[in-house]
Design an enzyme around this catalytic site. Structure first.
Site, PDB file in Angstrom:
ATOM      1  N   HIS A 171       0.777  -0.817   0.116  1.00 23.99           N
ATOM      2  CA  HIS A 171      -0.109   0.184  -0.019  1.00 23.99           C
ATOM      3  C   HIS A 171       0.873   1.239  -0.264  1.00 23.99           C
ATOM      4  CE1 HIS A 171      -3.526   2.479   1.319  1.00 23.99           C
ATOM      5  NE2 HIS A 171      -3.096   2.986   1.374  1.00 23.99           N
TER       6      HIS A 171
ATOM      7  N   HIS B 137     -10.549   0.581   1.687  1.00 24.98           N
ATOM      8  CA  HIS B 137     -10.665   2.038   2.094  1.00 24.98           C
ATOM      9  C   HIS B 137     -11.436   1.752   3.094  1.00 24.98           C
ATOM     10  CE1 HIS B 137      -8.743   5.896   4.511  1.00 24.98           C
ATOM     11  NE2 HIS B 137     -10.196   5.655   5.325  1.00 24.98           N
TER      12      HIS B 137
ATOM     13  N   HIS C 117      -4.701  -1.096   5.643  1.00 24.24           N
ATOM     14  CA  HIS C 117      -4.587  -0.098   6.887  1.00 24.24           C
ATOM     15  C   HIS C 117      -5.020  -0.411   7.846  1.00 24.24           C
ATOM     16  CE1 HIS C 117      -6.937   2.426   5.414  1.00 24.24           C
ATOM     17  NE2 HIS C 117      -6.587   3.004   4.283  1.00 24.24           N
TER      18      HIS C 117
ATOM     19  N   HIS D 195       1.875   5.599  -1.863  1.00 22.14           N
ATOM     20  CA  HIS D 195       1.044   6.412  -1.928  1.00 22.14           C
ATOM     21  C   HIS D 195       2.340   7.424  -2.988  1.00 22.14           C
ATOM     22  CE1 HIS D 195      -3.306   7.196  -0.915  1.00 22.14           C
ATOM     23  NE2 HIS D 195      -2.201   6.047  -0.277  1.00 22.14           N
TER      24      HIS D 195
ATOM     25  N   ASP E  39       0.585   2.829   3.566  1.00 19.19           N
ATOM     26  CA  ASP E  39       0.673   4.293   3.629  1.00 19.19           C
ATOM     27  C   ASP E  39       1.237   4.751   3.753  1.00 19.19           C
ATOM     28  OD1 ASP E  39      -2.144   4.991   3.204  1.00 19.19           O
ATOM     29  OD2 ASP E  39      -3.254   5.152   4.740  1.00 19.19           O
TER      30      ASP E  39
ATOM     31  N   LYS F 198      -9.105  -0.268  -6.444  1.00 19.17           N
ATOM     32  CA  LYS F 198      -9.309   0.024  -4.608  1.00 19.17           C
ATOM     33  C   LYS F 198     -10.549   0.712  -4.753  1.00 19.17           C
ATOM     34  CE  LYS F 198      -8.110   1.748  -0.955  1.00 19.17           C
ATOM     35  NZ  LYS F 198      -6.724   2.420  -0.401  1.00 19.17           N
TER      36      LYS F 198
END
Length: 346
Positions: free
Chosen positions: A14, A137, A175, A16, A248, A100
């Site tokens: 995970h 999420h 997460h 970004h 994350d 996602k």
């Protein structure tokens, strides 16, 4: 006395990376240690089609320094207009490894997310058919639900009904932040895994609020009570293959973090492996770190483990990690665990 631990090169399930200048600045922080990463699709505009995912992958690879090896594992952003056949084609090509799910408004750049889950049922059914994982999420966004309860409510109101209605759908609860989520994963015998971040193993909500607001500890899902942090540590260090690393790691400039309505996210790419070694050693589970960081994720995603290795070394003197990463957009603060760290990647 120097202590060392050699493990299979880890993956981040995970991550970004953003785009443009920010992408070029932060990508080396991950590629230095990790062989692969599941790349989040919540750009502006989001990555919603196979064609867009391919273009984003090309931009990531173009930003990779020539002396580094790294494989971006691409995902699609699920919207109420997502085409099941486009998803299937992107998966069949080998490009897309997951889809996602962002409930609309749940986190950064999630405005295009799902409000009516019935509208995405054809996509979920196609994903179950072809074995493509859904990454969630896991928070509801109802204004009447307390922010500290949104993960637990999501499990009851959204996740479990989706899984009951879509047999065979493979799901990653991303997460996770609560004992409720860890217990739910353990209660299921197949098709369910969960990622745990580095920072949720280290901070609870007191770290954000006590003695003054700490914007660099603010993330979504927000850190919870200490009992939940302890439950996450127990899950991560247990050796249970259903739990694996997803940092994350989320770069935001200090200008965007330190304002009246600051962005959510902790940037942990730089020091995650050192912090994990500290946590696992503290819990007497260094022998379980390789499973959590390097083996359980590939097993769930049905991918081979990385061929290389990294070596973690513990030294007497504390390691001086950089406080910030400089980017053309402005500095990005590296997550500070609040304690001395003696582990580093050799």
């Amino acid at each position: 006395m120097t202590q060392s631990l050699t493990i299979t090169r880890p993956d981040d399930w995970h991550l970004h990376l953003r785009d443009g200048d920010m992408l070029r600045a932060v990508l080396p922080e991950t590629a230095r240690h990790f062989g692969r990463a599941i790349i989040m699709p919540n750009l502006v505009p989001p990555v919603v089609t196979g064609e867009q995912a391919g273009a984003y992958r090309d931009r990531i690879l173009s930003a990779l320094p020539g002396d580094m090896t790294f494989e971006p594992l691409m995902t699609l952003y699920l919207t109420e207009d997502t085409d099941p056949e486009d998803v299937a084609a992107a998966h069949a090509s080998g490009l897309v490894k997951a889809v996602k799910l962002y409930p609309a408004g749940a986190t950064t750049n999630s405005a295009s997310g799902v409000r009516d889950f019935d509208k995405v049922r054809p996509v979920l059914e196609k994903m179950a058919e072809i074995g493509l994982p859904l990454c969630t999420h896991g928070e509801v966004t109802d204004p009447d639900i307390d922010i500290f309860d949104r993960e637990a409510v999501f499990i009851d109101r959204v996740l479990d009904p989706i899984r009951q209605a879509t047999p065979g759908l493979r799901v990653v609860m991303e997460h996770i932040t609560t004992r409720n989520a860890a217990d739910y994963v353990r209660s299921q015998d197949k098709d369910l895994g969960a990622t745990i971040t580095t920072h949720h193993l280290i901070i609870n909500r007191n770290h954000i609020l006590v003695g003054g607001i700490k914007p660099h500890y603010y993330c979504l899902p927000v850190a919870k009570r200490e009992e939940h942090r302890i439950a996450l540590r127990a899950a991560a260090t247990s050796g249970d293959a259903r739990f694996f690393l997803g940092t994350d790691s989320a770069p935001h400039t200090d200008a965007n973090k330190l304002q009246a309505c600051g962005c959510a996210g902790c940037f942990t790419a730089t020091n995650t492996m050192a912090l994990l070694a500290h946590v696992f050693e503290e819990d007497g589970a260094l022998n379980k770190l390789e499973g959590f960081a390097s083996k359980n994720g590939p097993a769930f995603y049905r991918l081979p483990e990385n061929p290389g290795q990294i070596t973690l070394v513990k030294q007497d003197a504390p390691v001086a990690f950089p406080e910030q990463i400089d980017t053309p957009d402005g500095p990005v603060t590296v997550f500070d665990p609040g304690f001395a760290v003696h582990w580093t990647v050799a």
